[in-house]
Write a protein that holds these residues in place. Structure first.
Motif, PDB file in Angstrom:
ATOM      1  N   ILE A  97      35.983  40.941  37.593  1.00 44.56           N
ATOM      2  CA  ILE A  97      36.717  39.706  37.492  1.00 44.56           C
ATOM      3  C   ILE A  97      38.130  39.602  38.191  1.00 44.56           C
ATOM      4  O   ILE A  97      38.808  38.520  37.762  1.00 44.56           O
ATOM      5  CB  ILE A  97      36.785  39.141  35.871  1.00 44.56           C
ATOM      6  N   SER A  98      38.558  40.786  38.865  1.00 40.11           N
ATOM      7  CA  SER A  98      39.600  40.817  39.604  1.00 40.11           C
ATOM      8  C   SER A  98      39.672  40.826  40.731  1.00 40.11           C
ATOM      9  O   SER A  98      38.866  41.303  41.504  1.00 40.11           O
ATOM     10  CB  SER A  98      40.458  42.173  39.332  1.00 40.11           C
ATOM     11  N   ALA A  99      40.822  40.106  41.502  1.00 39.60           N
ATOM     12  CA  ALA A  99      40.311  39.905  42.976  1.00 39.60           C
ATOM     13  C   ALA A  99      41.014  41.442  43.638  1.00 39.60           C
ATOM     14  O   ALA A  99      40.732  41.476  44.886  1.00 39.60           O
ATOM     15  CB  ALA A  99      41.406  38.761  43.456  1.00 39.60           C
ATOM     16  N   GLU A 100      41.682  42.228  42.984  1.00 43.69           N
ATOM     17  CA  GLU A 100      42.152  43.559  43.306  1.00 43.69           C
ATOM     18  C   GLU A 100      40.919  44.273  43.928  1.00 43.69           C
ATOM     19  O   GLU A 100      39.988  44.643  43.131  1.00 43.69           O
ATOM     20  CB  GLU A 100      42.982  43.946  42.425  1.00 43.69           C
ATOM     21  N   VAL A 101      40.934  44.976  45.052  1.00 43.50           N
ATOM     22  CA  VAL A 101      40.050  45.789  45.422  1.00 43.50           C
ATOM     23  C   VAL A 101      40.650  47.261  45.125  1.00 43.50           C
ATOM     24  O   VAL A 101      41.571  47.654  45.542  1.00 43.50           O
ATOM     25  CB  VAL A 101      40.024  45.672  46.896  1.00 43.50           C
ATOM     26  N   LEU A 109      29.920  48.381  45.327  1.00 43.64           N
ATOM     27  CA  LEU A 109      29.233  49.526  44.771  1.00 43.64           C
ATOM     28  C   LEU A 109      30.077  50.552  43.981  1.00 43.64           C
ATOM     29  O   LEU A 109      29.361  51.501  43.242  1.00 43.64           O
ATOM     30  CB  LEU A 109      28.506  50.395  45.694  1.00 43.64           C
ATOM     31  N   GLY A 110      31.249  50.439  44.037  1.00 43.81           N
ATOM     32  CA  GLY A 110      32.226  51.348  43.386  1.00 43.81           C
ATOM     33  C   GLY A 110      32.527  51.023  41.886  1.00 43.81           C
ATOM     34  O   GLY A 110      32.907  49.675  41.540  1.00 43.81           O
ATOM     35  N   LYS A 111      32.145  51.776  40.961  1.00 45.73           N
ATOM     36  CA  LYS A 111      32.474  51.673  39.561  1.00 45.73           C
ATOM     37  C   LYS A 111      33.668  51.129  39.031  1.00 45.73           C
ATOM     38  O   LYS A 111      33.876  50.355  37.889  1.00 45.73           O
ATOM     39  CB  LYS A 111      31.763  52.729  38.676  1.00 45.73           C
ATOM     40  N   TYR A 112      34.726  51.687  39.551  1.00 43.57           N
ATOM     41  CA  TYR A 112      36.225  51.287  39.195  1.00 43.57           C
ATOM     42  C   TYR A 112      36.542  50.054  39.680  1.00 43.57           C
ATOM     43  O   TYR A 112      37.470  49.510  39.223  1.00 43.57           O
ATOM     44  CB  TYR A 112      37.101  52.418  39.876  1.00 43.57           C
ATOM     45  N   GLU A 113      35.755  49.168  40.365  1.00 43.67           N
ATOM     46  CA  GLU A 113      36.014  47.815  40.565  1.00 43.67           C
ATOM     47  C   GLU A 113      35.847  47.127  39.359  1.00 43.67           C
ATOM     48  O   GLU A 113      36.209  45.715  39.195  1.00 43.67           O
ATOM     49  CB  GLU A 113      35.117  47.233  41.628  1.00 43.67           C
ATOM     50  N   TYR A 114      34.955  47.375  38.612  1.00 41.95           N
ATOM     51  CA  TYR A 114      34.441  46.424  37.212  1.00 41.95           C
ATOM     52  C   TYR A 114      35.068  46.654  35.989  1.00 41.95           C
ATOM     53  O   TYR A 114      35.605  47.758  35.405  1.00 41.95           O
ATOM     54  CB  TYR A 114      33.020  46.657  37.198  1.00 41.95           C
ATOM     55  N   GLU A 115      35.447  45.431  35.401  1.00 47.61           N
ATOM     56  CA  GLU A 115      36.047  45.307  33.928  1.00 47.61           C
ATOM     57  C   GLU A 115      34.930  45.289  33.009  1.00 47.61           C
ATOM     58  O   GLU A 115      35.270  45.801  32.085  1.00 47.61           O
ATOM     59  CB  GLU A 115      37.034  44.322  34.065  1.00 47.61           C
ATOM     60  N   TYR A 116      34.121  44.322  33.010  1.00 49.67           N
ATOM     61  CA  TYR A 116      33.229  44.189  31.941  1.00 49.67           C
ATOM     62  C   TYR A 116      31.792  45.018  32.170  1.00 49.67           C
ATOM     63  O   TYR A 116      31.358  44.779  33.261  1.00 49.67           O
ATOM     64  CB  TYR A 116      32.695  42.643  31.905  1.00 49.67           C
ATOM     65  N   TRP A 117      31.468  45.618  31.308  1.00 47.41           N
ATOM     66  CA  TRP A 117      30.124  46.343  31.412  1.00 47.41           C
ATOM     67  C   TRP A 117      29.224  45.718  30.083  1.00 47.41           C
ATOM     68  O   TRP A 117      29.597  45.553  29.092  1.00 47.41           O
ATOM     69  CB  TRP A 117      30.464  47.807  31.123  1.00 47.41           C
ATOM     70  N   GLY A 118      27.693  45.953  30.562  1.00 39.80           N
ATOM     71  CA  GLY A 118      26.806  45.625  29.743  1.00 39.80           C
ATOM     72  C   GLY A 118      26.691  46.938  28.779  1.00 39.80           C
ATOM     73  O   GLY A 118      27.107  47.873  28.906  1.00 39.80           O
TER      74      GLY A 118
END
Length: 127
Positions: A97-101, A109-118
């Motif tokens: 949900i963040s524009a920051e890369v 494909l990088g897991k650190y890009e993601y804030e919300y997980w199922g």
């Protein structure tokens, strides 16, 4: 309220197919499908960027997995075909949900890009 909810896991024989679904309740820049086998790191399998709609695949699943989305249903699908025992893992859907890369090398494909997980869904491939 859960922002990302996966479903569709199960058990299948080698060569079989499964379709995973991810319902997303938040605006996102990318959606990723990740998997984690016992004793292994969580790895990216496939992802899609919201802006250009391009999907990306890990080498290990390319040609066998297909990511698609239904914007009207806020749902992203992962169709997994020609499944192998080494595809056995818990599969997670995640929303960026963040524009920051955060990881330019890995991209979506990088897991650190993601804030919300199922919560994850188990996929087991065995004879």
């Amino acid at each position: 309220q859960l922002q990302v909810v996966e479903s569709g896991g199960g058990s299948v024989q080698p060569g079989g197919s499964l379709r995973l679904s991810c319902v997303v309740s938040v605006a996102y820049y990318a959606i990723g499908w990740f998997r984690q086998a016992p004793g292994k790191e969580r790895e990216g399998a496939s992802c899609i960027n919201s802006g250009d709609g391009n999907s990306h695949y890990a080498y290990s699943v390319k040609g066998r997995f297909t990511l698609s989305r239904d914007n009207a249903e806020n749902t992203v699908y992962l169709l997994m075909s020609s499944l192998k025992p080494e595809d056995t893992a818990v599969y997670y859907c995640a929303a960026d949900i963040s524009a920051e890369v955060k990881d330019p090398t890995a991209g979506c494909l990088g897991k650190y890009e993601y804030e919300y997980w199922g919560q994850g869904t188990q996929v087991t491939v065995s004879p």
